[in-house]
Design an enzyme around this catalytic site. Structure first.
Site, PDB file in Angstrom:
ATOM      1  N   TYR A  18      36.004  20.964 -22.169  1.00  0.00           N
ATOM      2  CA  TYR A  18      36.571  20.083 -21.239  1.00  0.00           C
ATOM      3  C   TYR A  18      36.493  20.558 -19.777  1.00  0.00           C
ATOM      4  O   TYR A  18      36.660  21.808 -19.553  1.00  0.00           O
ATOM      5  CB  TYR A  18      38.250  19.897 -21.600  1.00  0.00           C
ATOM      6  N   CYS A  19      36.524  19.596 -19.254  1.00  0.00           N
ATOM      7  CA  CYS A  19      36.495  20.040 -17.592  1.00  0.00           C
ATOM      8  C   CYS A  19      36.949  18.589 -16.698  1.00  0.00           C
ATOM      9  O   CYS A  19      37.518  17.706 -17.509  1.00  0.00           O
ATOM     10  CB  CYS A  19      35.183  20.358 -17.185  1.00  0.00           C
ATOM     11  N   THR A  20      36.942  18.741 -15.489  1.00  0.00           N
ATOM     12  CA  THR A  20      37.613  17.506 -14.840  1.00  0.00           C
ATOM     13  C   THR A  20      37.171  16.144 -15.207  1.00  0.00           C
ATOM     14  O   THR A  20      37.817  15.288 -15.682  1.00  0.00           O
ATOM     15  CB  THR A  20      37.471  17.846 -13.363  1.00  0.00           C
ATOM     16  N   ILE A  79      38.841  15.500 -18.566  1.00  0.00           N
ATOM     17  CA  ILE A  79      40.432  15.411 -18.418  1.00  0.00           C
ATOM     18  C   ILE A  79      40.761  13.937 -17.816  1.00  0.00           C
ATOM     19  O   ILE A  79      41.806  13.476 -18.237  1.00  0.00           O
ATOM     20  CB  ILE A  79      41.180  16.502 -17.634  1.00  0.00           C
TER      21      ILE A  79
END
Length: 302
Positions: A191-193, A220
């Site tokens: 996961y990342c921004t 996210i």
């Protein structure tokens, strides 16, 4: 009444002339009074821009008219406001640049894209699908943070693995170090921004032996929009603009600890040494912090 908005977006598609796209994007943003950061490469485009809502809408509509950008992934959030000139407070200027990679992992020749996007990435999970995977397989699911380690200080998924990286360039060294070999047969959710870093990270991890790789579709941001504080995400989201941190609902957990007084905080500031780019958790009541390396150097020189 003018409404400040921030648009986060990306699209992976082959670009024959990235510099021509750069000139077009710069002119388009300037004509609409937008500020932000846009990176373009032969693999596609990645950007965050801010401005008045109607102008940002026009920007997105015009950008999607380019054939390769028609299905561009775009996410909206509220901006901080406008300065006296009417420009976004969240960005000091407009920057539009061409780079070898839109996400700088340092391996541009490993990244493959076609008209459908990244080739060989992980299985994309919507928020409901992620929750269902965790409900079905429990603690066997590993959350793998695809961001810089300092971003995770104020927000992360429960029990996530946070790699020891300060820049995206560090990821290849980190995943080849052997630290995570025990995870290669487990279901790993990256996961990342906003999702773009995982688009590139997942095929790189698969090429290095990870066998069951997923990625949080929309990152996210999309999960937080769907779940607020009620899901598997905890804390605040670090963002690369003047807001620094954002919450998805009131009352978000404070995971960070102020480096000066030890109080819980989601506030982050630059190291007080102008030559340092390290980000530190520091509550609003404390003075600007200095990282441990520069604190030691200052003491040694005094």
């Amino acid at each position: 009444m003018a409404v400040p908005k921030v648009l986060l977006y990306y699209a992976f598609t082959p670009l024959a002339d990235p510099d021509a796209v750069r000139l077009w994007q710069r002119d388009l943003c300037e004509s609409l009074g937008l500020r932000g950061r846009i990176l373009i490469s032969r693999h596609g485009i990645n950007g965050t821009v801010g401005g008045e809502l109607n102008n940002v809408k026009k920007y997105l509509r015009k950008t999607r008219e380019y054939p390769g950008f028609a299905r561009m992934d775009a996410k909206w959030s509220m901006g901080s406001g406008f300065d006296a000139s009417g420009a976004s407070l969240d960005f000091p200027r407009l920057s539009v640049k061409v780079r070898d990679e839109v996400v700088a992992f340092g391996v541009p020749d490993e990244v493959r894209v076609d008209e459908n996007g990244i080739v060989g990435g992980g299985v994309k999970l919507r928020p409901d699908q992620l929750d269902a995977l965790v409900a079905e397989r429990g603690d066997d699911v590993v959350f793998f943070d695809g961001r810089n380690a300092y971003e995770a200080q104020i927000g992360r998924f429960k029990n996530a693995v946070v790699p020891d990286v300060s820049t995206t360039h560090d990821f290849i060294r980190e995943i080849e170090s052997g630290k995570y070999d025990h995870l290669k047969s487990k279901p790993v959710v990256t996961y990342c921004t906003g999702g773009i870093r995982c688009e590139v990270l997942t095929p790189l991890m698969k090429a290095r032996g990870f066998t069951e790789i997923y990625q949080l579709d929309g990152g996210i941001v999309r999960y937080g929009e769907a779940r607020g504080n009620a899901g598997l995400w905890e804390g605040s989201l670090y963002v690369f603009d003047g807001r620094v941190a954002m919450d998805f609902a009131p009352g978000a957990s404070l995971l960070g600890t102020c480096v000066r007084c030890g109080e819980a905080s989601n506030n982050m500031r630059n190291c007080g040494d102008s030559s340092c780019r390290e980000q530190l958790v520091c509550c609003e009541d404390c003075e600007q912090p200095t990282c441990s390396a520069h604190t030691l150097a200052s003491a040694t020189n005094s």
